[in-house]
Design a protein around this motif. Structure first.
Motif, PDB file in Angstrom:
ATOM      1  N   ASN A 128      -1.539  -3.820   9.364  1.00 45.66           N
ATOM      2  CA  ASN A 128      -2.301  -2.718   8.962  1.00 45.66           C
ATOM      3  C   ASN A 128      -2.751  -2.934   7.414  1.00 45.66           C
ATOM      4  O   ASN A 128      -4.027  -3.299   7.193  1.00 45.66           O
ATOM      5  CB  ASN A 128      -1.732  -1.250   9.387  1.00 45.66           C
ATOM      6  CG  ASN A 128      -2.707  -0.219   8.953  1.00 45.66           C
ATOM      7  OD1 ASN A 128      -3.655  -0.330   8.685  1.00 45.66           O
ATOM      8  ND2 ASN A 128      -2.306   1.149   9.304  1.00 45.66           N
ATOM      9  N   THR A 129      -1.875  -2.375   6.741  1.00 42.43           N
ATOM     10  CA  THR A 129      -2.227  -2.481   5.470  1.00 42.43           C
ATOM     11  C   THR A 129      -1.065  -3.993   4.772  1.00 42.43           C
ATOM     12  O   THR A 129      -0.314  -4.041   5.345  1.00 42.43           O
ATOM     13  CB  THR A 129      -1.788  -1.332   4.563  1.00 42.43           C
ATOM     14  OG1 THR A 129      -0.279  -1.097   4.497  1.00 42.43           O
ATOM     15  CG2 THR A 129      -2.419  -0.190   5.093  1.00 42.43           C
ATOM     16  N   MET A 130      -1.871  -4.521   4.017  1.00 38.79           N
ATOM     17  CA  MET A 130      -1.062  -5.213   2.870  1.00 38.79           C
ATOM     18  C   MET A 130      -0.988  -4.980   1.188  1.00 38.79           C
ATOM     19  O   MET A 130      -2.043  -4.571   1.098  1.00 38.79           O
ATOM     20  CB  MET A 130      -1.674  -6.746   3.126  1.00 38.79           C
ATOM     21  CG  MET A 130      -1.686  -7.297   4.357  1.00 38.79           C
ATOM     22  SD  MET A 130      -1.946  -8.990   4.705  1.00 38.79           S
ATOM     23  CE  MET A 130      -0.452  -9.804   3.893  1.00 38.79           C
ATOM     24  N   GLY A 131       0.063  -5.376   0.885  1.00 37.35           N
ATOM     25  CA  GLY A 131       0.109  -4.666  -0.241  1.00 37.35           C
ATOM     26  C   GLY A 131       1.283  -5.470  -1.658  1.00 37.35           C
ATOM     27  O   GLY A 131       1.761  -6.314  -0.858  1.00 37.35           O
ATOM     28  N   TRP A 132       1.304  -4.949  -2.511  1.00 37.04           N
ATOM     29  CA  TRP A 132       2.244  -5.416  -3.553  1.00 37.04           C
ATOM     30  C   TRP A 132       3.154  -4.299  -4.192  1.00 37.04           C
ATOM     31  O   TRP A 132       2.613  -3.312  -4.377  1.00 37.04           O
ATOM     32  CB  TRP A 132       1.636  -6.073  -4.782  1.00 37.04           C
ATOM     33  CG  TRP A 132       0.970  -7.579  -4.287  1.00 37.04           C
ATOM     34  CD1 TRP A 132      -0.146  -7.626  -3.926  1.00 37.04           C
ATOM     35  CD2 TRP A 132       1.608  -8.846  -4.319  1.00 37.04           C
ATOM     36  NE1 TRP A 132      -0.492  -9.064  -3.772  1.00 37.04           N
ATOM     37  CE2 TRP A 132       0.742  -9.678  -3.935  1.00 37.04           C
ATOM     38  CE3 TRP A 132       2.918  -9.147  -4.641  1.00 37.04           C
ATOM     39  CZ2 TRP A 132       0.982 -10.982  -3.482  1.00 37.04           C
ATOM     40  CZ3 TRP A 132       3.148 -10.665  -4.390  1.00 37.04           C
ATOM     41  CH2 TRP A 132       2.319 -11.565  -3.947  1.00 37.04           C
ATOM     42  N   ASN A 184       4.064  -7.075   0.784  1.00 37.98           N
ATOM     43  CA  ASN A 184       4.528  -6.330   1.572  1.00 37.98           C
ATOM     44  C   ASN A 184       3.315  -6.354   2.873  1.00 37.98           C
ATOM     45  O   ASN A 184       2.126  -6.285   2.531  1.00 37.98           O
ATOM     46  CB  ASN A 184       4.596  -4.835   1.511  1.00 37.98           C
ATOM     47  CG  ASN A 184       4.912  -3.883   2.540  1.00 37.98           C
ATOM     48  OD1 ASN A 184       3.919  -2.950   2.994  1.00 37.98           O
ATOM     49  ND2 ASN A 184       5.846  -3.844   3.094  1.00 37.98           N
ATOM     50  N   ALA A 185       3.712  -6.074   4.109  1.00 43.18           N
ATOM     51  CA  ALA A 185       2.792  -6.000   5.533  1.00 43.18           C
ATOM     52  C   ALA A 185       3.278  -5.036   6.237  1.00 43.18           C
ATOM     53  O   ALA A 185       4.577  -4.881   6.708  1.00 43.18           O
ATOM     54  CB  ALA A 185       2.722  -7.094   6.251  1.00 43.18           C
ATOM     55  N   TRP A 234       8.581  -7.861   4.484  1.00 41.23           N
ATOM     56  CA  TRP A 234       8.394  -8.426   3.002  1.00 41.23           C
ATOM     57  C   TRP A 234       8.588  -9.838   2.704  1.00 41.23           C
ATOM     58  O   TRP A 234       9.309 -10.327   3.326  1.00 41.23           O
ATOM     59  CB  TRP A 234       9.631  -7.587   2.343  1.00 41.23           C
ATOM     60  CG  TRP A 234       9.615  -6.022   2.502  1.00 41.23           C
ATOM     61  CD1 TRP A 234      10.351  -5.362   3.200  1.00 41.23           C
ATOM     62  CD2 TRP A 234       9.070  -5.349   1.487  1.00 41.23           C
ATOM     63  NE1 TRP A 234      10.059  -4.111   3.208  1.00 41.23           N
ATOM     64  CE2 TRP A 234       9.316  -3.968   2.053  1.00 41.23           C
ATOM     65  CE3 TRP A 234       8.371  -5.293   0.312  1.00 41.23           C
ATOM     66  CZ2 TRP A 234       8.706  -2.770   1.578  1.00 41.23           C
ATOM     67  CZ3 TRP A 234       7.781  -4.230  -0.271  1.00 41.23           C
ATOM     68  CH2 TRP A 234       8.262  -3.098   0.174  1.00 41.23           C
ATOM     69  N   GLY A 235       8.018 -10.109   1.502  1.00 42.30           N
ATOM     70  CA  GLY A 235       8.055 -11.607   0.954  1.00 42.30           C
ATOM     71  C   GLY A 235       9.678 -11.537   0.289  1.00 42.30           C
ATOM     72  O   GLY A 235      10.182 -10.525   0.174  1.00 42.30           O
TER      73      GLY A 235
END
Length: 116
Positions: A32-36, A96-97, A106-107
């Motif tokens: 859905n969303t990807m972010g930092w 983050n996914a 998480w990475g």
């Protein structure tokens, strides 16, 4: 499952720029969303920026006008362009996914240090 691999962290002087990249693999169609996010030792992990599946960005107030998040679904990655960096931006940055079924991935994190 989704695997996230970050790159691009490092040491930069105040006022400088860095670009973080996050490459996704696995069940990317279910993202859905990807972010930092970022985290300083002893503090909670905080949102920096995210981008929705339709491309709408969201930024924390402290980075607005300085950071730009971009998502390339075809290339399966999300980047964070960070300009006018400040010492208070120093942290470990995590990709983050968020899946449609609400699972989070998480990475491994990449260190960003802003110092003269």
């Amino acid at each position: 499952q989704v695997q996230l691999v970050e790159s691009g962290g490092g040491l930069v002087q105040p006022g400088g720029s860095l670009r973080l990249s996050c490459a996704a693999s696995g069940s990317i169609s279910r993202i859905n969303t990807m972010g930092w996010y970022r985290q300083v030792t002893g503090k909670e992990r905080e949102l920096v920026a995210l981008v929705t599946s339709t491309g709408s960005p969201v930024y924390v107030d402290s980075v607005k006008g300085r950071f730009t998040i971009s998502r390339d679904n075809a290339k399966k990655k999300v980047d964070l362009q960070m300009n006018s960096l400040k010492p208070e931006d120093t942290a470990v940055y995590y990709c983050n996914a968020l899946m449609y079924d609400t699972r989070n991935f998480w990475g491994q994190g990449t260190q960003v240090t802003v110092s003269s």
